[in-house]
Write an enzyme that holds these catalytic residues in place. Structure first.
Site, short mmCIF file in Angstrom:
data_model
loop_
_atom_site.label_atom_id
_atom_site.label_comp_id
_atom_site.label_asym_id
_atom_site.label_seq_id
_atom_site.Cartn_x
_atom_site.Cartn_y
_atom_site.Cartn_z
N GLU A 1 0.85 -1.18 0.00
CA GLU A 1 0.00 0.00 0.00
C GLU A 1 0.89 1.24 0.00
O GLU A 1 1.86 1.27 0.77
CB GLU A 1 -0.91 0.03 1.24
N HIS B 1 -6.92 -2.58 15.07
CA HIS B 1 -7.14 -1.81 13.84
C HIS B 1 -6.84 -2.66 12.60
O HIS B 1 -7.67 -2.75 11.69
CB HIS B 1 -6.24 -0.56 13.85
N GLU B 2 -5.69 -3.28 12.57
CA GLU B 2 -5.32 -4.07 11.38
C GLU B 2 -6.24 -5.27 11.23
O GLU B 2 -6.66 -5.61 10.13
CB GLU B 2 -3.86 -4.53 11.46
N ALA C 1 1.62 -0.26 10.85
CA ALA C 1 1.35 -1.65 10.51
C ALA C 1 0.53 -1.70 9.23
O ALA C 1 0.05 -0.67 8.76
CB ALA C 1 0.57 -2.33 11.63
N MET C 2 0.39 -2.92 8.67
CA MET C 2 -0.31 -3.07 7.40
C MET C 2 -1.19 -4.31 7.40
O MET C 2 -0.78 -5.39 7.82
CB MET C 2 0.73 -3.13 6.27
N GLU C 3 -2.41 -4.12 6.88
CA GLU C 3 -3.47 -5.12 7.02
C GLU C 3 -3.52 -6.18 5.92
O GLU C 3 -4.59 -6.75 5.67
CB GLU C 3 -4.82 -4.39 7.05
N ASN C 4 -2.41 -6.52 5.27
CA ASN C 4 -2.41 -7.53 4.21
C ASN C 4 -3.25 -8.74 4.58
O ASN C 4 -3.16 -9.24 5.70
CB ASN C 4 -0.98 -8.00 3.95
N1 TRP Z 1 -3.17 0.73 5.78
C1 TRP Z 1 -2.25 0.95 6.86
C2 TRP Z 1 -3.10 1.18 8.10
O1 TRP Z 1 -3.59 2.21 8.36
C3 TRP Z 1 -1.36 2.14 6.65
C4 TRP Z 1 -0.05 1.86 6.01
C5 TRP Z 1 0.85 0.94 6.38
C6 TRP Z 1 0.55 2.55 4.95
N2 TRP Z 1 1.97 1.06 5.59
C7 TRP Z 1 1.80 2.02 4.72
C8 TRP Z 1 0.14 3.58 4.16
C9 TRP Z 1 2.68 2.51 3.74
C10 TRP Z 1 0.99 4.08 3.18
C11 TRP Z 1 2.24 3.54 2.97
O2 TRP Z 1 -3.40 0.30 8.81
ZN ZN Z 2 -5.72 1.43 8.65
#
Ligand code: TRP
Ligand code: ZN
Length: 893
Positions: free
Chosen positions: A133, A309-310, A274-277
């Site tokens: 993302e 959140h994730e 963090a990232m919600e993959n």
């Molecule tokens: N979607 C992620 C969140 O809010 C945000 C995020 C994680 C993100 N890594 C990123 C956005 C890198 C932009 C670039 O939970």
């Molecule tokens: Zn988010």
């Protein structure tokens, strides 16, 4: 690099000409030359097919920093004719697709070890990991890298078995085994079609903490949190938080998890939190790793909230995703709302609300009033990475909250059910969301689109009038200066739900009896919401004694700036008696702001007498609060920060003068409380073994406030007490609260404690971050020079975003006195850091640069220095598109 970024407009949106139903990816991992093969099943988008037209449009695949090895077409993998495709820096274009359906094969080479941007496939401390993302997938393979192309992914990972024992991707594991040459492989299949930004791969030497979760429909899910070897024990709290979040989403939203496994990986190098993959969340390890010796209560609370959140994104973001990046708030605002509700349910609702409003006021209101202001759903953007703002996230959540407030929990839930039911598996828009909520909730919410489309914080004024028949009339007026400034003819009144209560002078609630024209604006499930949906509104209530007290915008039911005719005694009354804890706190904040601003304007006596009155109102209740609700006690004793105060001043701000007035007022308050501060500090002491429970966290939070105030009342005795706390601390929270207090001073004890901290904890990166951040927050004269010197420290590296943010993110966002130093030294320091980081990691550099977003409200000398610094940056040809976008908007807005 230097070209002005091209702006993208929402009005230019067109659906994708081609869809990709299935994709098979093979990764042959190697640090410097990983090979990625992709097999794409491509199909014309029926929605784009014109009747009778049979000319096939080109298929454009985004690509960035890819080395194309091979491109073939068809089941039989024919080499693609040179005339049938074009390879560009940013794309592979199949100029003459063979049919309405076909298979495309590409092979590219990428270099994870050289990827310092941390976008795409990169290496973090020897671990392969991805961040896609918003537009990182194009740095992995050629692809239509937009969220409205949803595909089923099958991923095969191959790597050296010894070096890279763990191989993870999205979805469920389906196969694994040995190859020759000491390599092994694993195949992962994700049954849910998803956009490329949710793709993830992690591979490396990792250790897992495992558990299982049984879903409401009786399925067993294997949970694992993967961390660097030796750190698994520190993932325990994160794992417990995950199970709590999974259960909560079932109970509050009826959302059940949908895969056989849920994996989380913690890595030390990460651009965001963090990232919600899908099925494979990737975290900045600071939001996973915790034990009592390395994490503070605050860290634990953040971990719990971010894990939630994730996880919640699995439904709000993944199962239902965004049509385009303008709709980012569709997933982020909604998911923040959901994580706020989770925290409110498992901890204290009032305290959570206060914390969120504090964040809104210190970061979002300034953003919304300055040159970087933008609507929650913007209509254009320059650089997508810069769209991940407090406005999109936090104001986005506020809009959802207002609709929730208006509908009430039961109707809101019905609206959400319609949303999940109708749009599951699709990429949708904010309008779709509002339509579903309206339909399920039984109320037309379309006017809330104005909140999404207009920037700026609305100002609301409230005046009261009484008549002789015992009627009270509230006169409400709204005005959004930023929206006016942008497009006066298009600025529309926004729907503003204001929660109301009336009290008699004993503090007893009076019933609300609206009469006449305005009565239909009194609404909500409990009949206590005034819906201000026009520019001006008058609402009359029957049977209201003249001395009745008005409590408005309770619970901060709308994210506005409220200016009312409530006088000082009324606010003191509310500070004592309001039964809405938020508004009790709010009355205190309003009084504190006016005391500090009085002091700033030379009305010292007024300021100090007001503080005396506040101390008098609070003192009798403090011992009770310390027992009954210490977390709330901590909040009510905290003064508004300099950034929040600057919003109230509005223009020609001198942050240093504001800071000095704030300190003077706080010191006076602290002296008025006198010996009760150290007494309360002792009363609040936790004797049980450490646990990050709401009760214990609350006590320590209140202790932190008492200690800080004591230091302000009496630097010598305060610092001595803080030093003693530092020396006898039994966990990191106590250590940190002592250092927080010492860091408010310029005493030798501060330097001593910092040196000792470094000595004892400097080997642990997450603690080094805390140590750096204390330097960055210090308001002492030598701050800026010291920060630059710290970049030479052996433990500092420009490549790790946590290190960089601990120094320069904190400096720009949380040290207004030094960042806005009158001589321009803070601006120069930050610009220097931005340049340095930008060469490695533009996303992180652009975040640092956002500190320049509020320079226009400064007094002329500072304004001039900031403008010179920004212009200097703008002239730099080497600037990335991300930083250039911030700098140019900061200068032009
Ligand atoms: N979607 C992620 C969140 O809010 C945000 C995020 C994680 C993100 N890594 C990123 C956005 C890198 C932009 C670039 O939970
Ligand atoms: Zn988010």
């Amino acid at each position: 690099m230097s070209a002005a970024p091209k702006r993208i407009h929402l009005s230019d949106y067109a659906p994708p000409e081609w869809l990709i139903d299935n994709v098979a990816l093979t990764f042959d991992l190697h640090p410097q030359h990983t090979e990625v093969s992709a097999r794409l099943q491509v199909r014309r988008n029926p929605a784009c097919m014109k009747e009778g037209g049979n000319a096939l449009p080109p298929l454009r695949l985004d690509g960035e920093a890819l080395e194309l090895v091979d491109v073939r077409i068809g089941e039989e993998e024919r080499p693609l004719d040179a005339r049938a495709h074009v390879v560009r820096d940013d794309a592979l274009i199949i100029t003459r697709p063979p049919a309405e359906r076909f298979t495309l094969h590409t092979r590219v080479r990428i270099n994870p070890a050289a990827n310092t941007q941390l976008s795409g496939l990169y290496m973090s401390n020897g671990i392969y990991c991805t961040q896609c993302e918003a537009e990182g997938f194009r740095r992995i393979t050629y692809w239509p890298d937009r969220p409205d192309v949803l595909s089923r992914f099958t991923v095969r990972i191959q790597a050296d078995e010894k070096e890279v024992p763990v191989l993870l991707s999205n979805g469920n594991p389906v196969e694994s085994g040995r190859m020759d040459d000491g390599r092994h492989y694993a195949v992962w299949q994700d049954p849910y079609p998803k956009p490329s930004y949710l793709f993830a791969l992690v591979a490396g030497r990792l250790e897992a903490l495992k558990d299982t979760f049984t879903t409401a429909d009786g399925r067993t899910v294997d949970l694992a949190i993967w961390v660097e070897p030796g750190k698994a024990a520190r993932a325990r709290f994160a794992l417990e938080s995950l199970k709590k979040a999974m259960r909560w989403d079932e109970e509050r939203f009826g959302r059940v998890y949908d895969l056989d496994v849920f994996n989380i990986v913690a890595v030390p190098d990460f651009n965001m939190g963090a990232m919600e993959n899908k099925g494979l969340n990737i975290f900045n390890d600071r939001y996973i790793l915790a034990d009592e010796n390395t994490a503070t209560d605050r860290d634990y609370e953040n971990i719990e909230a971010i894990i939630a959140h994730e996880y919640f994104h699995n439904w709000t973001g993944n199962r239902i995703t965004c049509r385009d990046w303008f709709q980012l708030c569709l997933k982020e605002g909604l998911t923040v709302f959901r994580d706020q509700e989770f925290t409110s349910d498992v901890r204290s609702r009032a305290v959570k609300r206060i914390e969120d409003v504090r964040l809104l006021r210190s970061l979002q209101f300034p953003e919304d009033a300055g040159p970087l202001a933008h609507p929650v759903r913007p209509s254009s953007f320059g650089a997508i990475d810069n769209l991940y703002t407090v406005t999109v996230y936090e104001k986005g959540a506020e809009i959802v909250r207002m609709m929730h407030t208006l509908l009430g929990e039961a109707a809101f839930r019905k609206g959400m059910d319609v949303y999940f039911e109708r749009f599951d598996g699709q990429a949708v828009t904010v309008e779709d969301f509002i339509a579903a909520l309206s339909e399920g909730g039984g109320r037309d919410l379309s006017a809330f689109m104005r909140w999404y489309e207009q920037a700026g914080t609305p100002h609301v004024t409230m005046r009261r009038s009484h008549d002789d028949e015992g009627r009270l009339t509230l006169h409400l007026v709204q005005n959004n200066p930023k929206a006016q400034e942008a497009k006066p003819e298009k600025a529309l009144p926004q729907p503003i739900p204001l929660r109301l209560a009336l009290f008699d002078k004993e503090g007893k609630r009076l019933p609300l009896r609206p009469v006449g024209e305005g009565a239909r604006h009194v609404t909500g499930a409990a009949g206590d919401i005034l819906l201000l949906d026009s520019t001006a509104l008058e609402i009359t209530f029957d049977d209201v004694p003249r001395d009745a007290v008005v409590s408005l915008n309770r619970g901060f039911s709308a994210p506005i700036r409220l200016e009312s005719d409530l006088d000082r005694d009324t606010l003191l009354f509310l500070l004592k008696h309001d039964d809405d804890a938020f508004n009790r706190w709010e009355a205190g904040q309003t009084l504190a702001v006016s005391a500090i601003l009085d002091h700033l304007r030379g009305k010292t006596d007024d300021a100090l007498s007001l503080i005396d009155a506040m101390a008098e109102a609070l003192l009798p209740d403090l011992p009770r609060l310390a027992n009954a609700d210490p977390a709330f006690l901590a909040e009510i004793m905290k003064f508004p920060g300099v950034q929040d105060l600057a919003v109230h001043v509005g223009r020609d701000v001198d942050p240093e003068a504001l800071h000095l007035s704030r300190e003077a007022v706080m010191a006076h308050f602290a002296r008025r409380l006198g010996e009760s501060l150290p007494e309360l500090f002792s009363q609040l002491a936790v004797t049980e073994p450490y646990a990050p429970t709401p009760e214990q966290c609350g006590r320590r939070a209140a202790q932190a406030v008492m200690l800080a105030l004591f230091v302000q009342a009496d630097a010598a005795r305060g610092a001595a007490l803080a030093m003693e706390v530092f020396r006898t601390a039994r966990n990191m929270t106590e250590t940190a609260l002592a250092l927080d207090a010492l860091n408010l001073t310029q005493t030798p004890q501060r330097d001593e404690a910092l040196a000792e901290f470094r000595e004892r904890f400097g080997h642990e990166p997450l603690l080094l971050d805390k140590w750096l951040a204390w330097h960055a927050r210090w308001t002492g004269e030598g701050c800026a020079a010291r920060l630059w010197a710290l970049t030479e420290d052996e433990a500092f590296t420009w490549r790790n975003p946590n290190r960089v943010r601990s120094l320069f993110g904190v400096f720009g966002m949380a040290n207004p006195v030094r960042f806005h130093a009158a001589d321009g030294s803070g601006y120069a320091l930050l610009a220097r850091a931005v340049r340095k980081v930008d060469a490695l990691n533009p996303q992180t550099a652009a975040r640092l640069a956002q500190a320049f977003g509020n320079w226009r409200v400064m007094e002329p000398q500072r304004r001039k220095k900031a403008e010179e610094t920004l212009k200097g940056l703008a002239e730099d040809d080497a600037l990335s598109a991300d930083v250039r976008d911030i700098v140019e908007r900061a200068l032009s807005g």
